[in-house]
Design an enzyme around this catalytic site. Structure first.
Site, PDB file in Angstrom:
ATOM      1  N   HIS A 194     114.803 -12.330  71.896  1.00  0.00           N
ATOM      2  CA  HIS A 194     115.299 -11.239  72.738  1.00  0.00           C
ATOM      3  C   HIS A 194     115.780 -11.823  74.056  1.00  0.00           C
ATOM      4  CE1 HIS A 194     115.431  -7.550  75.048  1.00  0.00           C
ATOM      5  NE2 HIS A 194     115.038  -6.850  74.007  1.00  0.00           N
TER       6      HIS A 194
ATOM      7  N   TRP B 219     115.022  -6.860  67.353  1.00  0.00           N
ATOM      8  CA  TRP B 219     114.292  -5.971  66.439  1.00  0.00           C
ATOM      9  C   TRP B 219     115.154  -5.188  65.470  1.00  0.00           C
ATOM     10  CZ3 TRP B 219     116.408  -1.478  67.962  1.00  0.00           C
ATOM     11  CH2 TRP B 219     116.723  -1.301  69.316  1.00  0.00           C
TER      12      TRP B 219
ATOM     13  N   GLU C 174     106.344   3.509  76.083  1.00  0.00           N
ATOM     14  CA  GLU C 174     107.086   4.033  74.937  1.00  0.00           C
ATOM     15  C   GLU C 174     106.216   4.778  73.937  1.00  0.00           C
ATOM     16  OE1 GLU C 174     109.498   0.949  73.177  1.00  0.00           O
ATOM     17  OE2 GLU C 174     111.056   1.278  74.651  1.00  0.00           O
TER      18      GLU C 174
ATOM     19  N   GLU D 238     114.357  -0.008  80.892  1.00  0.00           N
ATOM     20  CA  GLU D 238     114.648  -1.263  80.198  1.00  0.00           C
ATOM     21  C   GLU D 238     116.104  -1.215  79.747  1.00  0.00           C
ATOM     22  OE1 GLU D 238     111.889  -1.972  77.003  1.00  0.00           O
ATOM     23  OE2 GLU D 238     110.144  -1.504  78.237  1.00  0.00           O
TER      24      GLU D 238
ATOM     25  N   ARG E 208     100.991  -3.889  68.763  1.00  0.00           N
ATOM     26  CA  ARG E 208     100.719  -2.977  69.879  1.00  0.00           C
ATOM     27  C   ARG E 208     100.694  -1.531  69.387  1.00  0.00           C
ATOM     28  NH1 ARG E 208     106.470  -3.505  73.264  1.00  0.00           N
ATOM     29  NH2 ARG E 208     107.801  -3.191  71.467  1.00  0.00           N
TER      30      ARG E 208
ATOM     31  N   GLN F  44     110.793 -13.784  70.986  1.00  0.00           N
ATOM     32  CA  GLN F  44     111.493 -15.015  71.389  1.00  0.00           C
ATOM     33  C   GLN F  44     113.001 -14.890  71.295  1.00  0.00           C
ATOM     34  OE1 GLN F  44     110.299 -18.346  69.012  1.00  0.00           O
ATOM     35  NE2 GLN F  44     108.231 -17.574  68.784  1.00  0.00           N
TER      36      GLN F  44
END
Ligand code: GAL
Length: 645
Positions: free
Chosen positions: A363, A320, A141, A312, A102, A361
């Site tokens: 997280h 991460w 972000e 968030e 991204r 996955q």
């Protein structure tokens, strides 16, 4: 006051109804969606597929949820990247950064602006008046994954345009940059090159301008999105979800576009990102350091002009950081309340359900991976919802008595020319903040140049360029002031001021800096006098006509005072910093409650909050009325109370 981030496109449509109902049952009122859904909204150029989002929004709204819609620009789809390769950003080595995750765009690309305008316009037009929609999030972000500064051909083009506007002629540019040094003079704006790939250090003034240029672009890009949204979506607010410890652009300038700020709070992930010692990292591995999230709550309250959300909130382990421990039981609840204590209007968890596929996955979510079953973090969120309901409407946050001046450009300047390898602006500000919080003080962040009136104490850890507005604000301040080293050490063109640092501030502080010494790790210069400890990392040699309160080992001034203006001529170690902040807080007549390193307190209106990030209990001050929790604050617990008058 609770929300959640939700990705209907990740789940079978048959589950949406149940998801919405269970959110509401949990006590969630806000849901953020859509910020990465471009490939599902426009699978091929001009072919739109909005029906799924229509249905998802209708279901969420019918369930009683208030929707925050993200513009999908953080994830340009494959067809767009293929069609318009000029949107791609470049890394510092001049290599293009690829599709497949991204944020693969540069703010410099005119094509990217055109494409962004197009998609934002279409989405804003379609959903701007949806009955469930309360607000917007622009993009996602800015700056995540090191994506503010880009080093490609589009960036060079845009940088030249920006320089032309700023300097008008090559002569003025040469003069500003001091290009006569090393024969760097240019005869036309076309000669400008990117400040990378040079044999040795590029010109610092060029680098600073390159940073300013990118920062300006982010604010302008965000404003472009906001203008379009406002046109199509009256009566809805706009925010952006900022990050922790990303300082590559001036967040205050983006905040000027917004109705409120929001930020993404991953307290444990940040323990790995921040330059803590290994001992501190281990100590706070499962709770986070008690100032990490609050530092940002207070910063973003300022960026949002008094209004902020946590968009968030970490609900369990993330995926991460180099290591990703499970938070200690109680921490998700504690972090949520800590945000509320600092004035958050809403705390929204990331994410509703843990994904079973793709990058995140590992997280956590409020629900276990793939299931309709609350996770440990989900159960804590549920408890917060019940507690919030029992408390009713909370009082507003009041102006604090302490201001901390926070300056993005000082970060850029000190990265560009560190002089000592460990001079890290964000670390310095964080430690000053920590020292004030250890005295039980509430703190407001203030941008350089904004009014400091009404603050009893003003902390300026470091402000390398003190422009006219910042100078005027400091002069007009009525409280006690503590200014840190390197302040006023550069002018707007990255030059040493004519009268030596601190330049225009010299009248207020009474000193000038004639030498600077940077100290290797392990070396220090002892400070004694009114406050004592050690200077480490950075130590200045002052000539001063101010009163000298503390001195270095050789008798040189370390802490000076002229009127109510104090100047600290070094990077202070923990002991010296604590003493200096205590000294000025006492001078300013601010009541102090010294708390242990694992305890923090904070007020919101007439409510006081106490938080325990550690392993040993703490007693709430005796004379108070308990509102929530116990008078003996157990580990990972919080209490809310009213001090008796
Ligand atoms: C944020 C981001 C989210 C998600 C989250 C994981 O930085 O906005 O999309 O990636 O981190 O912690």
């Amino acid at each position: 006051m609770l929300g959640v981030c939700y990705y209907p496109e990740h789940w079978d449509e048959a589950r949406w109804e149940t998801d919405a109902r269970r959110m509401v049952e949990l006590g969630i009122r806000f849901v953020r969606i859509g910020e990465f859904a471009w490939s599902r909204l426009e699978p091929a150029r001009g072919q739109f597929a909005f029906e799924w989002l229509d249905r998802a929004m209708d279901i969420l709204a019918r369930a009683g949820l208030k929707i925050v819609l993200g513009t999908p620009t953080a994830t340009p789809p494959k067809w767009l990247v293929d069609e318009c390769p000029d949107i791609i950003p470049y890394d510092k080595d001049g290599k293009p950064r690829g599709f497949g995750s991204r944020r693969h765009y540069t703010f410099s690309s005119e094509t990217w602006w055109k494409e962004s305008k197009r998609i934002v316009e279409i989405v804003a037009e379609r959903y701007g008046n949806h009955q469930g929609l309360v607000g917007w999030q622009t993009d996602n972000e800015y700056g995540c994954h090191d994506t503010i500064i880009s080093w490609g051909p589009e960036d060079l083009k845009a940088f030249k345009r920006w320089l032309r506007m700023r300097y008008q002629s090559p002569d003025q540019l040469n003069e500003a940059w001091g290009s006569v040094f090393w024969s760097m003079e240019l005869t036309s704006f076309d000669d400008v090159a990117l400040p990378n790939l040079t044999v040795t250090e590029p010109n610092p003034a060029t680098r600073l301008d390159f940073w300013r240029f990118h920062s300006d672009q982010v604010a302008a890009y965000d404003k472009m999105q906001c203008d379009i949204i406002r046109k199509h979506s009256p009566d809805r607010w706009i925010t952006h979800n900022f990050m922790g410890f990303i300082l590559d652009f001036d967040h205050f300038k983006v905040g000027d576009n917004l109705d409120l700020a929001s930020w993404d709070s991953y307290p444990i992930g940040f323990v790995e990102k921040f330059p803590f010692s290994e001992a501190e990292r281990n100590r706070w591995a499962e709770t986070s350091h008690p100032d990490i999230a609050p530092f940002h709550h207070d910063l973003y309250r300022a960026v949002g002009n008094g209004r902020f959300w946590v968009m968030e909130q970490q609900p369990g382990p993330v995926n991460w950081a180099p290591w990703n421990p499970v938070p200690k039981p109680g921490m998700v609840r504690l972090w949520t309340w800590e945000a509320i204590a600092h004035g958050a209007e809403v705390v929204s968890y990331f994410r509703w359900r843990q994904a079973t596929f793709a990058q995140e996955q590992m997280h956590a979510g409020l629900n276990l991976a793939g299931l309709d079953e609350l996770s440990p973090g989900g159960l804590e969120a549920q408890r917060v919802a019940q507690e919030l309901a029992s408390l009713g409407v909370l009082p507003d946050t009041r102006k604090a008595r302490v201001a901390l001046v926070f300056d993005y450009q000082s970060y850029w300047t000190t990265v560009i020319q560190p002089q000592g390898k460990d001079f890290r602006y964000e670390e310095l500000c964080f430690r000053w903040y920590e020292a004030a919080r250890r005295l039980g003080l509430d703190i407001d962040f203030v941008r350089p140049g904004a009014s400091l009136e009404g603050y009893d104490l003003v902390l300026v850890p470091c402000m390398t360029e003190v422009d006219e507005a910042a100078h005027a604000a400091l002069k007009a301040a009525t409280g006690t002031i503590l200014i840190g080293a390197r302040t006023g050490s550069r002018d707007r063109n990255f030059r040493i001021p004519d009268n030596l640092p601190p330049g225009s501030l010299s009248e207020m502080t009474g000193h000038r800096v004639i030498q600077v010494s940077t100290l290797r790790p392990g070396l220090s210069d002892p400070v004694s006098g009114a406050v004592a400890g050690n200077g480490i990392r950075w130590r200045e040699y002052l000539q001063t006509d101010a009163e000298v309160l503390s001195t270095f080992a050789n008798g040189d001034p370390a802490l000076t005072k002229k009127g109510s203006v104090h100047y600290l001529a070094c990077w202070p170690d923990e002991k010296l910093l604590a003493a200096a902040v205590r000294h000025v807080a006492t001078k300013a007549d601010i009541p102090i409650v010294e708390v242990p390193d694992h305890i923090r307190i904070r007020t919101r209106g007439d409510l006081s909050f106490a938080f325990n990030y550690g392993d040993s209990p703490w007693s709430i001050p005796a004379d108070c009325e308990m509102v929530l929790g116990e008078a003996i604050l157990a580990p990972q617990e919080l209490s809310v109370f009213r001090l008796k008058p």
